[in-house]
Design an enzyme around this catalytic site. Structure first.
Site, PDB file in Angstrom:
ATOM      1  N   PRO A 536       0.794  -1.226   0.000  1.00  0.00           N
ATOM      2  CA  PRO A 536       0.000   0.000   0.000  1.00  0.00           C
ATOM      3  C   PRO A 536       0.830   1.281   0.000  1.00  0.00           C
ATOM      4  O   PRO A 536       0.376   2.303   0.523  1.00  0.00           O
ATOM      5  CB  PRO A 536      -0.746  -0.133   1.321  1.00  0.00           C
ATOM      6  CG  PRO A 536       0.287  -0.713   2.249  1.00  0.00           C
ATOM      7  CD  PRO A 536       1.087  -1.663   1.398  1.00  0.00           C
ATOM      8  N   ASP A 537       2.013   1.268  -0.564  1.00  0.00           N
ATOM      9  CA  ASP A 537       2.923   2.407  -0.468  1.00  0.00           C
ATOM     10  C   ASP A 537       2.318   3.723  -0.944  1.00  0.00           C
ATOM     11  O   ASP A 537       2.398   4.747  -0.253  1.00  0.00           O
ATOM     12  CB  ASP A 537       4.199   2.122  -1.274  1.00  0.00           C
ATOM     13  CG  ASP A 537       4.915   0.873  -0.802  1.00  0.00           C
ATOM     14  OD1 ASP A 537       4.326  -0.216  -0.932  1.00  0.00           O
ATOM     15  OD2 ASP A 537       6.051   0.982  -0.334  1.00  0.00           O
ATOM     16  N   HIS A 538       1.732   3.714  -2.145  1.00  0.00           N
ATOM     17  CA  HIS A 538       1.237   4.968  -2.703  1.00  0.00           C
ATOM     18  C   HIS A 538       0.058   5.509  -1.906  1.00  0.00           C
ATOM     19  O   HIS A 538      -0.059   6.725  -1.702  1.00  0.00           O
ATOM     20  CB  HIS A 538       0.843   4.770  -4.163  1.00  0.00           C
ATOM     21  CG  HIS A 538       1.995   4.447  -5.059  1.00  0.00           C
ATOM     22  ND1 HIS A 538       2.411   3.152  -5.310  1.00  0.00           N
ATOM     23  CD2 HIS A 538       2.855   5.254  -5.739  1.00  0.00           C
ATOM     24  CE1 HIS A 538       3.451   3.184  -6.126  1.00  0.00           C
ATOM     25  NE2 HIS A 538       3.747   4.441  -6.391  1.00  0.00           N
ATOM     26  N   VAL A 539      -0.817   4.619  -1.470  1.00  0.00           N
ATOM     27  CA  VAL A 539      -1.973   5.094  -0.718  1.00  0.00           C
ATOM     28  C   VAL A 539      -1.554   5.575   0.672  1.00  0.00           C
ATOM     29  O   VAL A 539      -2.096   6.554   1.200  1.00  0.00           O
ATOM     30  CB  VAL A 539      -3.065   3.998  -0.656  1.00  0.00           C
ATOM     31  CG1 VAL A 539      -2.655   2.841   0.209  1.00  0.00           C
ATOM     32  CG2 VAL A 539      -4.377   4.573  -0.176  1.00  0.00           C
ATOM     33  N   ALA A 541       1.225   7.038   1.308  1.00  0.00           N
ATOM     34  CA  ALA A 541       1.811   8.358   1.078  1.00  0.00           C
ATOM     35  C   ALA A 541       0.730   9.432   1.027  1.00  0.00           C
ATOM     36  O   ALA A 541       0.911  10.543   1.528  1.00  0.00           O
ATOM     37  CB  ALA A 541       2.620   8.360  -0.221  1.00  0.00           C
TER      38      ALA A 541
END
Length: 785
Positions: A536-539, A541
């Site tokens: 879930p890196d982008h979310v 962020a």
């Protein structure tokens, strides 16, 4: 201190799945009011998801007695209005129409944007997955694409919508003008789940999308899973030091002693290595492997089921879950907020104390679009995806973002197919930043960082918890120097608890959260299909960026900064609350397909696929007519979800037979034209030329002076004529702007800077790389594709 949105009112007037947004604002302290025009959904899945989204919020059913008076009061207080495109403007009750005008910020949400020829198309989570390019990367080579479990495309789109609303709320006050924003769920899914044109995981070496295979990934190639005596484990060998730990753990086998195995690409391409690792791991238990891996510095995690994950001491000690009463369902567990603000868990609806905040703004006029974060200074210590992406969001909105780097500990995102540490992935994810080379291991370097921090507004990091404290740079130390500083700490498992200091790459978090176990083919125990999805890196962020904007807004009132902590594990669990709640409530069918026909079907051509999802009797009748099967619509046994689900296999076969000779694009347009959610499976390389994205202008082409490849990147965070497009400053070489920043931020003279460079406290760009680029070398790919 009060939660950052305390005293603010957010009104949400959205029907359907996008009406599930709002929990973030409530967890940050806002009063959130849902204006519901539609009665409770009949489908139990949608009803449960809706109630979970409203935890900590108020709900006003507009047809109830005295509802209009309450709605008018809420609208008059609202600092942010989020409304559905389908109710603009004539769908509002006349008594409310005037109240919706003159809001400081208005976010209009829809599936396909308010001003495109696709605006009337219908979408479900699988439709978003297919059109965003995510589905084309989910599954195993040689098999059909695999729909991810749950609704992660929709949940990530909602996170982008909440970030867009927070951006509008902040910008309206910072720029003193109303903000009008147009959000599309398809845009949000592309941006916040796993953008094909954005920063990617380090294992991809930053390759451009056009080099990706048309096929799905090979089984077990990246982030492989291995069986052991009581289940499975996943391993992530990225950095050379991690491989060296694995090498020592295995007893230093001679056949892998060659230094070439320090390179990620060599390990992935080796046919001999992975079977040996698998045989080494097989005789031990998950717990034994996790303990031993920790001793050798090897990133490894057990594959847990979702129920197993929820029982872990780490989540219990962190109070990650709490029980709430859900109307119509009873008591159920919910995620207790994925954010901690100033050391306190941000629980939805638990604190709205504070003076009412609805600052007046100017009237819209001909003034140019602006970037609301101009003048904000950010020190970005973030690495790989979540750290890099968070800083990029701020830089795009005008902040002066300085990426602090050390040559001895390069960002994993600089692993590249090029020798320069640049790639199209890095360029898209770090545009508009400058790079400062600084040795934070030295006392002089720490002292310089303290001076920089005294001039900064925000400090970003995503190291293991405790790393900044070990350097003497934790939040308390920094706030003692600069009380206005806002510090952000993103980590895999949160800032405290038994797992806090575990190595936690996204694939390991997915393994522990139960997602990897669920994301596989039902007929293949080893068919794990999440291997290349960066989630879930982008979310996470975007969650962090939203909290930064909220704290900057609070700081304008109280003059003090604050601290933000984000747990990626808890972000992920929040996306699976319907499944968690259903299991606790003893409900069945939750998380399964809500209707039939539903699925991914082969179309004419080589590996071409079309997604079709029926969600209502209306759509079922439309589908029957579109495929020239009126007899199906006339069958009384199929006049309802239950009857269709009972005969799902038969109905799926009918759709598959019709699609087998159809061009996927033509079939999609025929079905959507009839009112049926359908989508051709787009590959990442297809996105820029797809009609919707051309109309929407989501992508733009950027050039980097040190890359031969063009960079395709997002051209806006949310569509709006009130916000300026992100600048086009190219992503930096490591240390490229060291002298410039030292002079601008600290006022150091050329002589002082030279002395610090000679002492190794400040670090310039690598001289060999600079010379290589000056000769015109290093811009082309140097490894075999």
């Amino acid at each position: 201190m009060a939660l950052p949105l305390a005293g603010s009112t957010v009104v949400i007037a959205v029907d359907g799945p996008l009406g599930d947004l709002g929990r973030l604002y409530s967890s940050l302290g806002a009063r959130v009011v849902h204006l519901d025009r539609v009665s409770v959904p009949a489908d139990v899945h949608r009803r449960l998801a809706r109630e979970l989204a409203r935890v900590g919020a108020e709900s006003i059913e507009l047809e109830a007695p005295h509802a209009l008076e309450r709605a008018i009061s809420a609208l008059n207080e609202a600092a942010l209005l989020i409304e559905d495109w389908s109710i603009q403007p004539d769908g509002w009750p006349q008594a409310l129409a005037a109240c919706r005008e003159n809001k400081p910020a208005t976010l209009t949400v829809s599936m396909f944007g308010a001003n495109t020829s696709y605006a009337q198309w219908r979408a479900t989570d699988p439709i978003l997955s297919a059109l965003s390019g995510q589905l084309s990367r989910s599954g195993i080579r040689g098999r059909e694409p695999l729909l991810p479990p749950g609704e992660i495309s929709l949940r990530c789109a909602i996170a982008q919508a909440e970030y867009a609303g927070m951006l509008g709320l902040y910008a309206a006050e910072a720029l003193r003008r109303p903000m009008r924003l147009d959000f599309s769920a398809l845009d949000g899914s592309v941006q916040a789940l796993d953008p094909g044109y954005g920063i990617g995981g380090s294992a991809t070496l930053g390759k451009p999308a056009k080099l990706l295979s048309r096929q799905r990934p090979q089984k077990g190639l990246q982030y492989p899973c291995f069986p052991c005596v009581d289940g499975w484990v996943r391993i992530c060998l990225l950095a050379s030091r991690q491989w060296q730990g694995m090498f020592r753990w295995m007893g230093e086998p001679a056949e892998f002693a060659d230094p070439k195995f320090n390179k990620t690409i060599v390990r992935y391409q080796s046919r001999e290595l992975w079977p040996v690792i698998g045989a080494f791991l097989a005789p031990k238990s998950r717990a034994e492997l996790e303990d031993e891996a920790k001793m050798f510095g090897v990133p490894l995690a057990a594959l847990l089921s979702l129920p197993e994950c929820l029982e872990q001491d780490h989540l219990l000690e962190r109070r990650a879950m709490r029980r709430v009463e859900l109307p119509g369902f009873g008591e159920a567990p919910v995620v207790n907020g994925a954010l901690e603000i100033d050391g306190v868990r941000a629980e939805a609806g638990t604190s709205r104390a504070g003076d009412k905040v609805r600052r007046p703004v100017g009237q819209p006029g001909p003034s140019a679009a602006l970037r609301p974060l101009e003048g904000v200074r950010v020190l970005d210590l973030g690495v790989i995806v979540v750290g890099g992406e968070q800083g990029r969001l701020l830089a795009d909105m005008g902040a002066d973002v300085v990426k602090v780097e050390a040559l001895a500990f390069p960002d994993g995102g600089r692993q590249s197919y090029l020798p320069t540490g640049l790639s199209v992935s890095f360029a898209a994810g770090h545009r508009n930043k400058r790079s400062l080379g600084l040795n934070l291991r030295s006392d002089e370097g720490k002292a310089l960082f303290a001076q920089l921090m005294a001039k900064a507004d925000v400090v970003l990091s995503n190291f293991k918890p405790g790393t900044m404290e070990s350097l003497g740079l934790g939040h308390e130390a920094l706030q003692a120097i600069n009380p206005r500083i806002i510090t952000v700490e993103s980590s895999a498992f949160g800032s405290h608890g038994p797992w806090a200091k575990r190595m936690g790459y996204g694939p390991l978090v997915r393994a522990i959260a139960g997602l990897t176990q669920a994301w596989r083919y039902a007929d293949d125990e080893q068919g794990f299909a999440d291997s290349i999805t960066v989630y879930p890196d982008h979310v996470a962020a975007r969650l962090g960026a939203s909290a930064i904007l909220a704290l900057l807004r609070r700081r304008a009132r109280i003059g003090r900064g604050g601290h933000i902590s984000v747990s990626q594990l808890e972000v992920m669990l929040s996306h699976f609350e319907p499944a968690i709640g259903a299991a606790a409530l003893g409900l069945t069918g939750i998380g399964e397909h809500p209707d039939a026909p539903w699925g991914v079907f082969p179309a004419a051509g080589d590996d071409e696929w079309c997604v079709v999802t029926v969600s209502s009797d209306e759509e079922w009748a439309a589908l029957s007519a579109a495929i020239d099967r009126p007899d199906l619509a006339a069958d009384p046994q199929l006049a309802g979800r239950a009857g269709r689900c009972e005969r799902a296999a038969e109905l799926n076969a009918v759709v598959a037979a019709w699609l087998a000779s159809m061009d996927a694009d033509q079939a999609m347009r025929r079905l959507q034209g009839a009112g049926v959610p359908a989508a051709r499976m787009l590959r990442v390389a297809d996105l820029p030329d797809f009609g919707y994205f051309r109309e929407r202008e989501l992508f733009r082409v950027e050039q980097h002076p040190n890359l031969a490849e063009e960079i395709i990147a997002e051209s806006f965070h949310v569509k709006s004529s009130d916000l300026a497009a992100p600048p086009t400053r190219p992503a930096p070489l490591a240390g490229e702007h060291t002298a410039e920043i030292a002079q601008e931020w600290l006022g150091l003279s050329e002589e002082q800077i030279e002395q610090l460079l000679e002492a190794g406290v400040l670090e310039p760009a690598d001289a060999e790389i600079v010379a290589m680029l000056a000769r015109g070398e290093g811009r082309q790919e140097v490894i075999v594709r």
